[in-house]
Write a protein that holds these residues in place. Sequence first.
Motif, short mmCIF file in Angstrom:
data_model
loop_
_atom_site.label_atom_id
_atom_site.label_comp_id
_atom_site.label_asym_id
_atom_site.label_seq_id
_atom_site.Cartn_x
_atom_site.Cartn_y
_atom_site.Cartn_z
N GLY A 42 8.61 3.08 8.68
CA GLY A 42 8.68 2.39 7.29
C GLY A 42 7.83 3.11 6.07
O GLY A 42 8.50 3.45 5.31
N ASP A 43 6.81 3.74 6.65
CA ASP A 43 5.88 3.96 5.74
C ASP A 43 6.49 5.62 5.22
O ASP A 43 6.47 5.83 3.94
CB ASP A 43 4.13 4.70 6.30
N ARG A 44 7.26 6.26 6.28
CA ARG A 44 7.69 7.62 5.98
C ARG A 44 8.80 7.30 4.82
O ARG A 44 9.12 8.04 4.04
CB ARG A 44 8.57 8.12 7.12
N VAL A 62 -6.33 7.53 1.56
CA VAL A 62 -6.60 7.43 2.82
C VAL A 62 -6.12 5.65 2.97
O VAL A 62 -6.89 4.91 2.42
CB VAL A 62 -8.15 7.39 3.66
N GLU A 63 -4.86 5.35 3.56
CA GLU A 63 -4.33 3.97 3.66
C GLU A 63 -4.88 3.54 4.82
O GLU A 63 -4.95 3.98 5.96
CB GLU A 63 -2.94 4.19 3.56
N THR A 64 -5.44 2.25 4.58
CA THR A 64 -5.84 1.45 6.09
C THR A 64 -5.16 0.26 6.11
O THR A 64 -4.60 -0.47 4.86
CB THR A 64 -7.46 1.63 5.81
N LYS A 77 0.93 -1.12 0.05
CA LYS A 77 0.07 -0.16 -0.07
C LYS A 77 0.90 1.24 0.07
O LYS A 77 0.72 2.10 -1.22
CB LYS A 77 -0.93 -0.08 1.40
N SER A 78 1.90 1.35 1.04
CA SER A 78 2.63 2.33 1.12
C SER A 78 3.55 2.78 -0.09
O SER A 78 3.49 3.81 -0.73
CB SER A 78 3.82 2.39 2.15
N THR A 79 4.14 1.72 -0.70
CA THR A 79 4.77 1.83 -1.90
C THR A 79 3.92 2.35 -3.07
O THR A 79 4.33 3.21 -3.87
CB THR A 79 5.41 0.54 -2.32
MG LIG Z 1 1.94 0.81 4.84
#
Ligand SMILES: [Mg+2]
Length: 340
Positions: free
Chosen positions: A103-105, A152-154, A66-68
Amino acid sequence: MRRVNVEELAQGIADGSRAAIARAITLVESTKPAHRAEAHHLLQLIAPHTGNAFRVGISGVPGAGKSTFVNAMGVKLIDERHHRVAVLAVDPSSSRTGGSILGDRTRMADLAARDDAFIRPSPSGGHLGGVARATRESMLVLEAAGYDVILVETVGVGQSEVAVSGMVDTFLMLQVARTGDQLQGIKRGILELADVIAITKADGDNEQAARVAARELSIAMKLITSDNEKRRAPVLTCSSYTGAGLDEVWDTVAKHRAELEEAGTLATRRLEQQQDWLWNMVRDELMEALRTSPEVRTTAEHVQAKLADESLSALEGAQEILAAFARSVSSLPWAERPGR
Ligand SMILES: [Mg+2]
Ligand SMILES: Nc1nc2c(ncn2[C@@H]2O[C@H](COP(=O)(O)OP(=O)(O)O)[C@@H](O)[C@H]2O)c(=O)[nH]1
């Protein structure tokens, strides 16, 4: 947080000041009664400038990419489609010092470097209701600041999906295919929330498996949707590494939104969301008042002791606690005070 001048803050948001936006989000995240009052005032001031963004939910099990994806898609939307992109997250399990956010950052470093991007991690701790409220209000702040795409990531564990689907126009579900393995983490209830599905990491050795998974899932979706009127969510493949399929995914997501708009259902969907929010807020405020009432706490201790020595039934105990709550209600900030 020191006291804020709410008018100034609203102006700062309208001017697109990052400092003002960050402060406003910190304010709406706070659960302190004084901050809530300021947050309400602020939300009233910015209300005329909200509602104009395309709100997209992005879900998938942890590690689905998701984050990538948000990083790659966000950069694309800014550089190629000239959007202003804000990213929020709903993760009730998160803590600001925790690994997932760090990690997301780092996964969103390219996006974070763009002037037209604003990334805010999930408010930490607290129950889902509180996190969802803060995220929804943050979304309004970002809309007032002129961000026209809100992602919006969940976290992909169930309840937060439902909360996020209650605040977005289009819900994109990311899935991973593992070679020789069937699709992981698919729950029917969650799949039913999806408006568009994308099999991620369709690159290198995994490309073929992703295509197979997309085909299988497409068939599965046919079965799921055959028993009702619901539109069937299209299933695509993409790679955040190579960029393959990202344009198609966004076009499909945008098409879903356009169809909602044309059919007049976007307004209906948002109104239904407002109605859900209305009752969520009433419920949350009531639960919070119940939890923090000294009268309730004292009575509950008595009741629990009596329940333990069987001198009271659960039904009687509940009545006593509710009566104690009713007595304490008049001292609450939102309670009406008749006869004054
Ligand atoms: Mg993530
Ligand atoms: N091969 C490949 N790996 C990916 C892709 N997207 C993400 N990953 C990797 O999958 C892992 C989880 O990614 P992340 O974005 O943190 O997943 P999240 O937990 O869903 O946010 C990381 O090691 C990523 O580098 C992709 O498109 N292709």
